[in-house]
Design a protein around this motif. Structure first.
Motif, PDB file in Angstrom:
ATOM      1  N   PRO A  26       0.803  -1.235   0.000  1.00  0.00           N
ATOM      2  CA  PRO A  26       0.000   0.000   0.000  1.00  0.00           C
ATOM      3  C   PRO A  26       0.829   1.274   0.000  1.00  0.00           C
ATOM      4  O   PRO A  26       0.334   2.332  -0.418  1.00  0.00           O
ATOM      5  CB  PRO A  26      -0.836  -0.131   1.280  1.00  0.00           C
ATOM      6  N   ASP A  27       2.088   1.195   0.470  1.00  0.00           N
ATOM      7  CA  ASP A  27       2.919   2.399   0.424  1.00  0.00           C
ATOM      8  C   ASP A  27       3.227   2.796  -1.011  1.00  0.00           C
ATOM      9  O   ASP A  27       3.153   3.977  -1.376  1.00  0.00           O
ATOM     10  CB  ASP A  27       4.205   2.174   1.224  1.00  0.00           C
ATOM     11  N   TRP A  28       3.542   1.819  -1.864  1.00  0.00           N
ATOM     12  CA  TRP A  28       3.789   2.103  -3.278  1.00  0.00           C
ATOM     13  C   TRP A  28       2.507   2.567  -3.966  1.00  0.00           C
ATOM     14  O   TRP A  28       2.542   3.452  -4.829  1.00  0.00           O
ATOM     15  CB  TRP A  28       4.352   0.874  -3.984  1.00  0.00           C
ATOM     16  N   PHE A  29       1.399   1.979  -3.578  1.00  0.00           N
ATOM     17  CA  PHE A  29       0.113   2.387  -4.145  1.00  0.00           C
ATOM     18  C   PHE A  29      -0.174   3.851  -3.800  1.00  0.00           C
ATOM     19  O   PHE A  29      -0.540   4.653  -4.672  1.00  0.00           O
ATOM     20  CB  PHE A  29      -0.996   1.484  -3.607  1.00  0.00           C
ATOM     21  N   SER A  30       0.027   4.216  -2.544  1.00  0.00           N
ATOM     22  CA  SER A  30      -0.254   5.581  -2.110  1.00  0.00           C
ATOM     23  C   SER A  30       0.680   6.592  -2.767  1.00  0.00           C
ATOM     24  O   SER A  30       0.282   7.727  -3.031  1.00  0.00           O
ATOM     25  CB  SER A  30      -0.123   5.672  -0.582  1.00  0.00           C
TER      26      SER A  30
END
Length: 432
Positions: free
Chosen positions: A153-157
């Motif tokens: 989710p960090d890369w997604f955000s």
């Protein structure tokens, strides 16, 4: 080298163009390149977020294939160059629609994610990134990152609203929403001032999915037309025929000027007031009215135009918007295309996503050089004082300190940047 402009037509800087058409060949084309590049889809961003002067542009519109669709869940996977138009035209007859769509459908999926575009229904559905389930990202060192709200989710955000700077978006999976057809039930109401606008906006959020208003930016009072709509079941007849027209040439001076603006806005307000009330509208005319005039950006003449879109927090929103309107009226400049709407109390998916709870005002301004920049400096001061922010997808001149103040997660975002990717905007606002 080929000159390329964005939608604002403020420049035509030279670029090396690299067309990406075959997904199997993309890693060899973009990885370990000698010159930083940026993805470029339809070029509908207004400023330099999609430009890389004297550098490389990866042209993504050739990545236009659908990969899969689940008719039970409404989840569609596609390449990043697929247009929002193509999704709507293909899936609305099948009972599915994009949950969020901006003011033009001539936008690629990759561009919609990179700018985390919003529509008229933020209070109910958030922004585009809230409905993206998976992104396939190719870094210029060859690493492939698959991410989503629950997977990395960090890369997604970082990638949603990440201005194309975390890697090349190759594929995406989007959750569509059910719809009964292409029509909407619409209610159009005139308002005389900002008090009435905010009352309409607040009282409409519970019962109306889509809310937006046109505002007469030079009237002084803040009058305008408030439009609200819901998906409708009505079947009034065949879909409207394609009646698109084209602005055929670039006039020697902007057609939006002090002589034309006031009579146009007055005539438009009174015509729409006379036509106000309940109606049924096709989704294309409701969501994308400007798409019926192709190359409409030419009307601003050879110097092009800026769009200035800001959002300010709701608790100071009315005072800030009123002050901005006063500055615009005082300047004598303004726009036929002035949009005022509210954002709901929702946390955006992206670290650099533009929407925040509050009220957003978007206006187009002909490029009059120093005079226009002086006006923007005065508007910047109002936005800065209100702790608001400017929309990077629309920006061509935001000062760096305002960007840093408006996007407090910038330093968190920077560690996800791809060093092989650069744009005019990133060099202007991030230094590289």
């Amino acid at each position: 080298m080929i000159p390329v402009s964005s939608w604002g037509r403020l420049s035509a800087d030279s670029h090396h163009l690299l067309a990406l058409n075959d997904p199997a060949k993309i890693p060899d084309l973009i990885c370990n390149g000698r010159h930083p590049a940026i993805a470029h889809g339809m070029g509908r961003s207004y400023g330099d977020v999609c430009l890389n002067p004297d550098g490389v542009l990866w042209l993504t519109t050739g990545l236009d294939h659908f990969i899969s669709f689940d008719s039970n869940t409404g989840r569609v996977a596609c390449e990043a160059g697929v247009l929002l138009r193509d999704i709507q035209q293909l899936f609305i007859p099948l009972g599915w629609i994009l949950p969020v769509t901006p003011g033009t459908q001539m936008v690629t999926v990759g561009g919609a994610i990179a700018n985390d575009v919003h529509g008229k229904n933020h209070h109910q559905s958030g922004s585009f990134g809230d409905h993206v389930q998976r992104i396939k990202l190719l870094r210029t060192d060859g690493e492939i990152i698959e991410c989503g709200p629950e997977d990395r989710p960090d890369w997604f955000s970082a990638t949603v609203g990440g201005l194309g700077l975390t890697g090349l978006i190759v594929e995406a999976e989007i959750q569509l929403r059910p719809v009964s057809g292409p029509w909407l039930d619409v209610d159009t109401l005139p308002y005389d001032n900002l008090d009435e606008f905010f009352h309409l906006a607040d009282s409409s959020e519970a019962d109306w999915e889509h809310t937006v208003s046109w505002i007469d930016c030079i009237s002084g009072s803040g009058r305008g037309m408030f439009m609200r709509g819901n998906p409708g079941d009505a079947r009034p007849g065949p879909e409207p025929k394609n009646s698109k027209r084209t602005m055929p040439f670039v006039p020697p001076v902007s057609l939006v000027n002090q002589l034309s603006l006031r009579p146009f806005n007055m005539a438009y307000y009174h015509l729409k007031k006379w036509q106000s009330g309940r109606s049924i509208a096709h989704y294309q005319s409701f969501f994308y009215p400007l798409d019926n005039l192709l190359e409409w950006n030419r009307m601003y003449g050879p110097k092009g135009f800026f769009q200035y879109q800001s959002v300010v927090p709701r608790d100071v929103g009315q005072a800030a918007i009123q002050e901005m309107l006063k500055e615009i009226a005082r300047s004598g400049d303004g726009s036929f295309l002035a949009v005022l709407k509210t954002f709901g109390d929702r946390q955006s998916a992206g670290m650099l996503s533009f929407p925040q709870q509050g009220v957003t005002l978007a206006l187009d301004f002909p490029n009059h050089g120093e005079r226009t920049h002086k006006l923007f400096e005065r508007l910047d001061a109002i936005v800065r004082e209100a702790a608001g922010r400017i929309y990077p997808a629309k920006d061509a001149r935001m000062p760096r300190d305002l960007f840093e103040a408006g996007y407090p997660r910038l330093h968190e975002f920077l560690k996800y940047r791809d060093p092989g990717i650069s744009s005019g905007l990133s060099r202007r606002l991030m230094g590289s």
